[in-house]
Write an enzyme that holds these catalytic residues in place. Sequence first.
Site: not given
Length: 294
Positions: A109, A243, A270
């Site tokens: 991320s 995700d 995620h």
Amino acid sequence: MDTDPARSGELMLPSGDALICAEAFGAAGDPAVLLIGGAASSMDYWEDGLCTRLAAAGRYVVRYDLRDTGRSTAYPAGAPAYTRRDLVADAVAVLDGLGVRAAHLVGISMGADLAQRVALGHPGRALSLTLHSSTPNGTGGPDRPELPPMEPRLKAVFADEGPGPDWTDRAAAIEAMVEGERVFAGSVFDTERSRATSARVFDRTTDMAATQTNHWILEEDDAPDPDPAGVAVPVLVLHGTEDPMFPLPHGRALAGEFGARLVPLPGVGHQYPPEPVWDLVVAEIAAHTAHTEV
């Protein structure tokens, strides 16, 4: 006989006016892999078992607490005295503190964005990039209509301006972290494992309110967004099939921009790699990091 790779224990390494807490697994002579975390998450989310498996594959694995997480320097909640440029410098400072000339960078991320910035801004320090749970142009993502938006459940989370938990209350903070992780996760989610990790995070963290606040309000610096054309090292893209923040087409688009291989992680949202996909993740990272020259 104990065959687990060696562990350094926690090390406090200087970076500008901050101290960064890091830990290494394995032999310092092996190819180095630097794990770079996402926003508001300490190194605890790179679980011990995952780090140990990577080290057993012949890698010198380093994880660290970003500023305002874990035992690294914390700033008052709502007043972070640093920018993303400093977070990039911290990654390089960790390598310097451990005497590592160059490393394979694995970022998740926001950490994927930081990894790209290290490769671009510090030539020769990155041997390869593994970008996990990201999107073109870093964590903010581009204005590209062909890429699906985040799922409504996450939009509701980001739109919620209500009061959060009392981050000094251990039980309340742990449950808030578990529920926060759950909303980002896919079907591969272990509530009790998340609770145990969250307890470790709370017990290691200097200021939970700062952790939960400051990365989201960093002031913009003058650094340009990462440009794939400038990245001269091999890239691997890992992306969860479930995700909810950056649905799988984001990972596919990111891989396309780099000419990289995309490895879908089944059932993963995620989130940091959960144990059911460790075999896949370790095998892919080990293969991708087999070369040792820039």
